[in-house]
Design an enzyme around this catalytic site. Sequence first.
Site, PDB file in Angstrom:
ATOM      1  N   HIS A  77     -19.200 -16.779 -30.460  1.00 47.70           N
ATOM      2  CA  HIS A  77     -19.604 -17.452 -31.556  1.00 47.70           C
ATOM      3  C   HIS A  77     -20.156 -18.838 -31.455  1.00 47.70           C
ATOM      4  O   HIS A  77     -21.027 -19.214 -32.359  1.00 47.70           O
ATOM      5  CB  HIS A  77     -18.400 -17.552 -32.556  1.00 47.70           C
ATOM      6  CG  HIS A  77     -17.338 -18.135 -32.168  1.00 47.70           C
ATOM      7  ND1 HIS A  77     -16.559 -17.590 -30.862  1.00 47.70           N
ATOM      8  CD2 HIS A  77     -16.637 -19.578 -31.989  1.00 47.70           C
ATOM      9  CE1 HIS A  77     -15.476 -18.630 -30.680  1.00 47.70           C
ATOM     10  NE2 HIS A  77     -15.582 -19.649 -31.125  1.00 47.70           N
ATOM     11  N   LEU A 125     -13.510 -11.446 -28.561  1.00 48.14           N
ATOM     12  CA  LEU A 125     -13.196 -12.602 -27.598  1.00 48.14           C
ATOM     13  C   LEU A 125     -12.247 -11.894 -26.297  1.00 48.14           C
ATOM     14  O   LEU A 125     -11.623 -10.855 -26.636  1.00 48.14           O
ATOM     15  CB  LEU A 125     -12.343 -13.537 -28.221  1.00 48.14           C
ATOM     16  CG  LEU A 125     -13.216 -14.326 -29.380  1.00 48.14           C
ATOM     17  CD1 LEU A 125     -12.369 -15.388 -30.047  1.00 48.14           C
ATOM     18  CD2 LEU A 125     -14.103 -15.191 -28.336  1.00 48.14           C
ATOM     19  N   ASN A 185     -10.365 -27.194 -27.515  1.00 48.40           N
ATOM     20  CA  ASN A 185     -10.965 -27.924 -28.799  1.00 48.40           C
ATOM     21  C   ASN A 185      -9.904 -27.984 -29.710  1.00 48.40           C
ATOM     22  O   ASN A 185     -10.022 -28.561 -30.984  1.00 48.40           O
ATOM     23  CB  ASN A 185     -12.325 -27.706 -29.424  1.00 48.40           C
ATOM     24  CG  ASN A 185     -12.202 -26.224 -29.953  1.00 48.40           C
ATOM     25  OD1 ASN A 185     -11.209 -25.840 -30.239  1.00 48.40           O
ATOM     26  ND2 ASN A 185     -13.478 -25.613 -30.087  1.00 48.40           N
ATOM     27  N   GLU A 366      -6.647  -1.910 -17.100  1.00 47.46           N
ATOM     28  CA  GLU A 366      -8.035  -0.993 -17.508  1.00 47.46           C
ATOM     29  C   GLU A 366      -8.906  -1.753 -18.287  1.00 47.46           C
ATOM     30  O   GLU A 366     -10.295  -1.635 -18.067  1.00 47.46           O
ATOM     31  CB  GLU A 366      -7.534   0.115 -18.131  1.00 47.46           C
ATOM     32  CG  GLU A 366      -6.450   1.063 -17.357  1.00 47.46           C
ATOM     33  CD  GLU A 366      -5.054   0.866 -17.452  1.00 47.46           C
ATOM     34  OE1 GLU A 366      -4.246   1.463 -16.569  1.00 47.46           O
ATOM     35  OE2 GLU A 366      -4.897   0.029 -18.088  1.00 47.46           O
ATOM     36  N   HIS A 416      -6.945  13.892 -15.840  1.00 49.10           N
ATOM     37  CA  HIS A 416      -5.642  14.218 -16.320  1.00 49.10           C
ATOM     38  C   HIS A 416      -5.974  14.388 -17.926  1.00 49.10           C
ATOM     39  O   HIS A 416      -5.014  13.943 -18.637  1.00 49.10           O
ATOM     40  CB  HIS A 416      -4.504  13.398 -16.113  1.00 49.10           C
ATOM     41  CG  HIS A 416      -4.253  13.387 -14.781  1.00 49.10           C
ATOM     42  ND1 HIS A 416      -5.008  12.827 -13.520  1.00 49.10           N
ATOM     43  CD2 HIS A 416      -2.943  13.656 -14.020  1.00 49.10           C
ATOM     44  CE1 HIS A 416      -4.332  13.096 -12.654  1.00 49.10           C
ATOM     45  NE2 HIS A 416      -3.135  13.367 -12.670  1.00 49.10           N
ATOM     46  N   ASP A 424       4.115  16.156 -16.912  1.00 48.61           N
ATOM     47  CA  ASP A 424       4.241  14.652 -17.012  1.00 48.61           C
ATOM     48  C   ASP A 424       4.239  14.219 -18.916  1.00 48.61           C
ATOM     49  O   ASP A 424       4.560  13.212 -19.132  1.00 48.61           O
ATOM     50  CB  ASP A 424       2.922  14.210 -16.762  1.00 48.61           C
ATOM     51  CG  ASP A 424       3.121  13.727 -15.120  1.00 48.61           C
ATOM     52  OD1 ASP A 424       4.259  13.873 -14.688  1.00 48.61           O
ATOM     53  OD2 ASP A 424       2.034  13.274 -14.604  1.00 48.61           O
ATOM     54  N   GLN A 428       0.533  10.991 -21.008  1.00 52.34           N
ATOM     55  CA  GLN A 428      -0.223  11.051 -19.934  1.00 52.34           C
ATOM     56  C   GLN A 428      -1.634  11.869 -20.135  1.00 52.34           C
ATOM     57  O   GLN A 428      -2.408  11.734 -19.561  1.00 52.34           O
ATOM     58  CB  GLN A 428       0.208  11.311 -18.620  1.00 52.34           C
ATOM     59  CG  GLN A 428       1.520  10.583 -18.318  1.00 52.34           C
ATOM     60  CD  GLN A 428       1.631   9.519 -18.066  1.00 52.34           C
ATOM     61  OE1 GLN A 428       0.888   8.836 -16.971  1.00 52.34           O
ATOM     62  NE2 GLN A 428       2.115   8.583 -18.821  1.00 52.34           N
TER      63      GLN A 428
END
Length: 623
Positions: A77, A125, A185, A366, A416, A424, A428
């Site tokens: 920004h 951000l 700041n 990730e 997967h 699983d 998953q």
Amino acid sequence: MEGYHKPDQQKLQALKDTANRLRISSIQATTAAGSGHPTSCCSAAEIMAVLFFHTMRYKSQDPRNPHNDRFVLSKGHAAPILYAVWAEAGFLPEAELLNLRKISSDLDGHPVPKQAFTDVATGSLGQGLGAACGMAYTGKYFDKASYRVYCLLGDGELSEGSVWEAMAFASIYKLDNLVAILDINRLGQSDPAPLQHQMDIHQKRCEAFGWHAIIVDGHSVEELCKAFGQAKHQPTAIIAKTFKGRGITGVEDKESWHGKPLPKNMAEQIIQEIYSQIQSKKKILATPPQEDAPSVDIANIRMPSLPSYKVGDKIATRKAYGQALAKLGHASDRIIALDGDTKNSTFSEIFKKEHPDRFIECYIAEQNMVSIAVGCATRNRTVPFCSTFAAFFTRAFDQIRMAAISESNINLCGSHCGVSIGEDGPSQMALEDLAMFRSVPMSTVFYPSDGVATEKAVELAANTKGICFIRTSRPENAIIYNNNEDFQVGQAKVVLKSKDDQVTVIGAGVTLHEALAAAESLKKEKINIRVLDPFTIKPLDRKLILDSARATKGRILTVEDHYYEGGIGEAVSSAVVGEPGITVTHLAVNRVPRSGKPAELLKMFGIDKDAIAQAVKGLITKA
């Protein structure tokens, strides 16, 4: 102090003057635009002045030169002060700053790569430091060059977990060519930042993550020069105590001014006050870089040989991906692989074994992995392939959409997929991934159905612009294509056909093989179906789908190991909408699944060969 030479008083004053010119430009631009973040710019004025006109090495008329130091404005920004810097450096006309945020100008509200000086888009951000880590990793380990990477963060975004994923990564890989500047700041958007000016806590946090952390007065050009001179031997965080709106009387360090331009009369008065502090109009020239980055060519990377599969043999496409990527790695030393601690499941471990120096273990982070890939891909230095379970890419969707805004060329392989992974269970199972990746602008979505198609998908992805997603499966399925089969983006395959076909069945991955099995059983009842493999779900081969549908009495049946929403069925429906005489019937997963054997789950959710055969009969009967 090692390597530090204190600037003389004339240089220090010139830097102060530069900072104030940057303030003035930021205020003028945002007031002219009627929107923007002048207070966020003003807190960073001295930081930007020292960075660009004392510390960094770059060619001011060639912002994307590969030898240049890199800069990422994570607090996007504050874009007006970045634009002001490039006007100060002589790259932008100063008059252009007054076109900030206009539809006719390239100076968007937040940095975007249509600006030659912006490598990655920021504004969502918490993502800039991850991209900076990717640039720094590339500089240190792939380019082995002297360029350095600087990233300016705001204190508000330090609440984002992705920042700390990046901090950990930089420490693990000893990125001593990386400097993060924290603009503390005190004030966020709607409230003070959680730590406000508790500088010691910021320092301890950075040190705990393995960084060299230096606290400075962020409005002292001398302290900043000294701190940048100390940024060596490990990743360095310069923790700058600043005040939001610095230099704006009545606004400095006051709440409720975030994202608000100064009214015109007020702006004129403040500009006069700041201008009166400037002692010289003389501008500082940028220092050129050391030219030691290697020349790189990532165009037209091709497999060194054809696939070597045998029709009828079985292999999971996830394993075929690992083999293909390792093979492509022999064609170019700029193919790199990243994984999120799943390399023995995605089979990127095959690449690591053959090309250990080009494999980046990102661990279970990730979001940061995607940002690292984006950073590695900047300035066309590498061709990154990231892999993890496709379900886990959903966590990084914001990073993926920002990668698209960054016009980044990265490749993501999600393994997967669907209920076919079996025991699983649903946490998953990727069942939303096609919807997610199809929604990304200019993306390409590959869904290969055997080892040959997977190898071709990897090669095509390496040479396709934008975000590429390769969807791979856990079960082993038969090779159905010859090794010399030609594959292209947006080109489907008719896998099975006859002159008597009554329904076009479209499946991919596991469900394509279920469709072929259904065709065998239906043939015994003298019912013929046409089976299509789309290969890419985006773009879709609309012409072949329409031609096939018209040859099968307008009947299309889609079957997919994915939720109904956003998958193959909806893609096909969108492709044929408005076409007379064509109906599309969908088979897909209709609820949150559970654990079980793959065959049991395919049957439970109505996407196995029996469900396909039953649906085909229903369509024929309905006619």
